[in-house]
Write an enzyme that holds these catalytic residues in place. Structure first.
Site, PDB file in Angstrom:
ATOM      1  N   GLN A  72       0.832  -1.210   0.000  1.00  0.00           N
ATOM      2  CA  GLN A  72       0.000   0.000   0.000  1.00  0.00           C
ATOM      3  C   GLN A  72       0.863   1.254   0.000  1.00  0.00           C
ATOM      4  O   GLN A  72       1.781   1.372   0.810  1.00  0.00           O
ATOM      5  CB  GLN A  72      -0.923   0.030   1.221  1.00  0.00           C
ATOM      6  CG  GLN A  72      -1.930   1.166   1.108  1.00  0.00           C
ATOM      7  CD  GLN A  72      -2.727   1.420   2.376  1.00  0.00           C
ATOM      8  OE1 GLN A  72      -2.175   1.772   3.407  1.00  0.00           O
ATOM      9  NE2 GLN A  72      -4.032   1.253   2.299  1.00  0.00           N
ATOM     10  N   CYS A 102      -6.480   7.263   4.909  1.00  0.00           N
ATOM     11  CA  CYS A 102      -5.822   7.599   6.174  1.00  0.00           C
ATOM     12  C   CYS A 102      -6.308   8.951   6.687  1.00  0.00           C
ATOM     13  O   CYS A 102      -6.237   9.954   5.977  1.00  0.00           O
ATOM     14  CB  CYS A 102      -4.311   7.617   6.000  1.00  0.00           C
ATOM     15  SG  CYS A 102      -3.484   8.103   7.517  1.00  0.00           S
ATOM     16  N   HIS A 171     -13.824   1.401   4.258  1.00  0.00           N
ATOM     17  CA  HIS A 171     -14.000   1.500   5.706  1.00  0.00           C
ATOM     18  C   HIS A 171     -15.272   2.314   5.944  1.00  0.00           C
ATOM     19  O   HIS A 171     -15.387   3.438   5.446  1.00  0.00           O
ATOM     20  CB  HIS A 171     -12.749   2.179   6.290  1.00  0.00           C
ATOM     21  CG  HIS A 171     -12.803   2.376   7.765  1.00  0.00           C
ATOM     22  ND1 HIS A 171     -11.801   2.996   8.472  1.00  0.00           N
ATOM     23  CD2 HIS A 171     -13.732   2.032   8.691  1.00  0.00           C
ATOM     24  CE1 HIS A 171     -12.115   3.025   9.762  1.00  0.00           C
ATOM     25  NE2 HIS A 171     -13.285   2.446   9.914  1.00  0.00           N
ATOM     26  N   ASP A 206     -14.835  -2.600  12.120  1.00  0.00           N
ATOM     27  CA  ASP A 206     -15.536  -3.239  13.234  1.00  0.00           C
ATOM     28  C   ASP A 206     -15.914  -4.698  13.015  1.00  0.00           C
ATOM     29  O   ASP A 206     -16.858  -5.179  13.659  1.00  0.00           O
ATOM     30  CB  ASP A 206     -16.806  -2.449  13.619  1.00  0.00           C
ATOM     31  CG  ASP A 206     -16.524  -1.011  14.001  1.00  0.00           C
ATOM     32  OD1 ASP A 206     -15.344  -0.677  14.194  1.00  0.00           O
ATOM     33  OD2 ASP A 206     -17.487  -0.221  14.111  1.00  0.00           O
ATOM     34  N   GLY A 228      -8.899  -5.505  10.665  1.00  0.00           N
ATOM     35  CA  GLY A 228      -7.774  -4.778  11.245  1.00  0.00           C
ATOM     36  C   GLY A 228      -7.596  -5.098  12.708  1.00  0.00           C
ATOM     37  O   GLY A 228      -6.979  -6.101  13.085  1.00  0.00           O
ATOM     38  N   ARG A 229      -8.192  -4.255  13.554  1.00  0.00           N
ATOM     39  CA  ARG A 229      -7.883  -4.297  14.985  1.00  0.00           C
ATOM     40  C   ARG A 229      -8.152  -5.640  15.650  1.00  0.00           C
ATOM     41  O   ARG A 229      -7.447  -6.012  16.593  1.00  0.00           O
ATOM     42  CB  ARG A 229      -8.640  -3.169  15.699  1.00  0.00           C
ATOM     43  CG  ARG A 229      -8.061  -1.800  15.381  1.00  0.00           C
ATOM     44  CD  ARG A 229      -8.987  -0.681  15.786  1.00  0.00           C
ATOM     45  NE  ARG A 229     -10.218  -0.697  15.001  1.00  0.00           N
ATOM     46  CZ  ARG A 229     -11.230   0.142  15.172  1.00  0.00           C
ATOM     47  NH1 ARG A 229     -11.147   1.064  16.105  1.00  0.00           N
ATOM     48  NH2 ARG A 229     -12.299   0.066  14.406  1.00  0.00           N
TER      49      ARG A 229
HETATM   50  C1  LIG Z   1      -2.757   0.875  14.369  1.00  0.00           C
HETATM   51  C2  LIG Z   1      -3.475   1.114  13.077  1.00  0.00           C
HETATM   52  C3  LIG Z   1      -2.753   1.465  11.948  1.00  0.00           C
HETATM   53  C4  LIG Z   1      -3.409   1.678  10.720  1.00  0.00           C
HETATM   54  N1  LIG Z   1      -2.666   1.944   9.597  1.00  0.00           N
HETATM   55  C5  LIG Z   1      -3.282   1.983   8.384  1.00  0.00           C
HETATM   56  C6  LIG Z   1      -2.517   2.055   7.174  1.00  0.00           C
HETATM   57  O1  LIG Z   1      -1.284   2.082   7.188  1.00  0.00           O
HETATM   58  N2  LIG Z   1      -3.213   2.075   5.998  1.00  0.00           N
HETATM   59  C7  LIG Z   1      -4.582   2.028   5.938  1.00  0.00           C
HETATM   60  O2  LIG Z   1      -5.156   2.032   4.847  1.00  0.00           O
HETATM   61  N3  LIG Z   1      -5.310   1.960   7.072  1.00  0.00           N
HETATM   62  C8  LIG Z   1      -4.691   1.892   8.273  1.00  0.00           C
HETATM   63  N4  LIG Z   1      -5.443   1.717   9.393  1.00  0.00           N
HETATM   64  C9  LIG Z   1      -6.902   1.532   9.271  1.00  0.00           C
HETATM   65  C10 LIG Z   1      -7.239   0.047   9.160  1.00  0.00           C
HETATM   66  O3  LIG Z   1      -6.697  -0.506   7.976  1.00  0.00           O
HETATM   67  C11 LIG Z   1      -8.773  -0.159   9.159  1.00  0.00           C
HETATM   68  O4  LIG Z   1      -9.318   0.549   8.071  1.00  0.00           O
HETATM   69  C12 LIG Z   1      -9.434   0.311  10.448  1.00  0.00           C
HETATM   70  O5  LIG Z   1      -8.697  -0.082  11.578  1.00  0.00           O
HETATM   71  C13 LIG Z   1     -10.869  -0.216  10.558  1.00  0.00           C
HETATM   72  O6  LIG Z   1     -10.895  -1.621  10.530  1.00  0.00           O
HETATM   73  P1  LIG Z   1     -11.033  -2.495  11.909  1.00  0.00           P
HETATM   74  O7  LIG Z   1     -12.245  -2.022  12.623  1.00  0.00           O
HETATM   75  O8  LIG Z   1     -11.131  -3.919  11.435  1.00  0.00           O
HETATM   76  O9  LIG Z   1      -9.795  -2.228  12.708  1.00  0.00           O
HETATM   77  C14 LIG Z   1      -4.817   1.551  10.633  1.00  0.00           C
HETATM   78  C15 LIG Z   1      -5.525   1.211  11.782  1.00  0.00           C
HETATM   79  C16 LIG Z   1      -4.882   0.989  12.988  1.00  0.00           C
HETATM   80  C17 LIG Z   1      -5.696   0.604  14.202  1.00  0.00           C
END
Ligand SMILES: Cc1cc2nc3c(=O)[nH]c(=O)nc-3n(C[C@H](O)[C@H](O)[C@H](O)COP(=O)(O)O)c2cc1C
Length: 330
Positions: A72, A102, A171, A206, A228-229
């Site tokens: 990415q 972002c 997202h 989520d 992600g998380r």
């Molecule tokens: C620690 C952290 C770092 C992240 N870094 C990026 C990143 O480098 N590129 C990106 O597109 N999204 C990044 N995100 C967003 C995640 O890819 C994702 O869109 C977001 O956490 C929502 O998904 P989730 O609820 O499954 O965590 C980051 C999120 C977290 C928590």
């Protein structure tokens, strides 16, 4: 069956989300072993890449065992983005992903990441130029919009598809929401249900239980879930979702042995890859979840997250093994 370009990614693939300082080769390897179908690197600055900033180029390392893998990149300057496509290609990824989501100030203030949601024409023209500049499939990760009053994701997705974007991960939050509130999957489903859309539409935001992943598939009809998380310190999330899809039942949680094995391997791989100091530091955020639920654990966790010396961290793992080897995770 979902396809990103010519890459078959299976039926309702689970994608490891790009996460800064998290989605590095060691963690991607662990998630891959546990069933992630596609993994993405953390975002890499196009400006950093073209200046050969060591921190950015190191992030380009990928390994055979993790394929298919997407690198990415982010940026808002056409020339820099095109040059970084050429640099990225040398690492041999399967996919190039553009970060248009972002929300952090230092990125959006330069018009990159979610900042570009304010200029959809630029978003589309950048994507088109990148698609034309590479033979690799180009995918986009974005948010619903800049803020609640300017959501244009339906139009954005269609236009990105029309210029050759091969998959879109959305997202379900706006930039204004950052990470607050709940992700809204309804607009993502609208994108998917648009009869003009034919590229995969992956949902993100989520997905933190197997049931939620199933809802994304069955109720919202999306083509895959980007996670992600829920995977931080818990790479087993992928196998749990897969097992639930196959059987309708929950897998028992990973055992202490599995958790310790993962923590030890994770730390060792991180040190091998980025050196003692960064390896120790950046693996810390995973320990809370690796050992979540163990009562009176603070003392051990503190040992893991306060020392800069990996010897101390490995010792803490050994102590946990001695003290809690019979602990049953709920
Ligand atoms: C620690 C952290 C770092 C992240 N870094 C990026 C990143 O480098 N590129 C990106 O597109 N999204 C990044 N995100 C967003 C995640 O890819 C994702 O869109 C977001 O956490 C929502 O998904 P989730 O609820 O499954 O965590 C980051 C999120 C977290 C928590």
């Amino acid at each position: 069956m979902a396809k990103i370009g010519n890459i078959d990614v299976g039926d309702f693939p689970l994608l490891l989300a790009p996460m800064e300082d998290v989605s590095d080769p060691p963690f991607r390897a662990l998630c891959k072993e546990q069933g992630a179908d596609v993994v993405y690197t953390e975002f890499i600055s196009s400006e950093g890449l073209i200046r050969d900033a060591a921190k950015s180029t190191m992030k380009l390392d990928i390994y055979e065992k993790e394929r298919p893998v997407g690198i990415q990149i982010f940026g808002a300057n056409l020339e820099s983005m095109l040059q970084s496509v050429e640099i990225v290609e040398k690492s041999g990824p399967d996919i190039i992903d553009i970060n248009f989501g972002c929300p952090v100030k230092k990125v959006v203030s330069k018009g990159a990441g979610a900042g570009i949601l304010k200029d959809v024409d630029l978003m589309v023209s950048l994507t088109e130029a990148m698609v034309k500049h590479t033979k690799l499939p180009v995918t986009v990760k974005t948010r619903l919009g800049w803020d609640h009053d300017s959501i244009k994701i339906l139009e954005v997705a269609e236009r990105l598809q029309d210029v050759g974007c091969q998959a879109i991960s959305i997202h379900g939050r706006t930039r204004a929401q950052m990470y607050k509130g709940e992700a809204d999957w309804a607009p993502i489903a609208e994108v998917k249900n648009n009869p003009r859309m034919h590229i995969p539409v992956f949902g993100n935001g989520d997905v933190d239980t197997p049931e939620r992943a199933m809802e994304m598939r069955d109720k919202f009809g999306l083509d895959g879930a980007m996670i992600g998380r829920a995977s931080i310190g818990y790479p087993w999330f992928f196998r749990e979702v897969k097992h639930y899809f196959e059987t309708g039942e929950h897998l028992p949680p990973p055992t202490m042995k599995e958790r310790l094995d993962a923590a030890r391997r994770h730390l060792q791989m991180a040190i091998d890859w980025k050196g003692e100091k960064l390896g120790v530091f950046e693996t810390r955020r995973h320990y809370t979840n690796y050992f979540k639920g163990i009562p009176h654990f603070k003392e051990y966790r503190m040992k893991m997250v306060t020392s800069d010396d990996s010897v101390d961290v490995f010792k803490a793992f050994d102590e946990v093994e001695r003290e809690f080897s019979d602990y049953q995770f709920a």
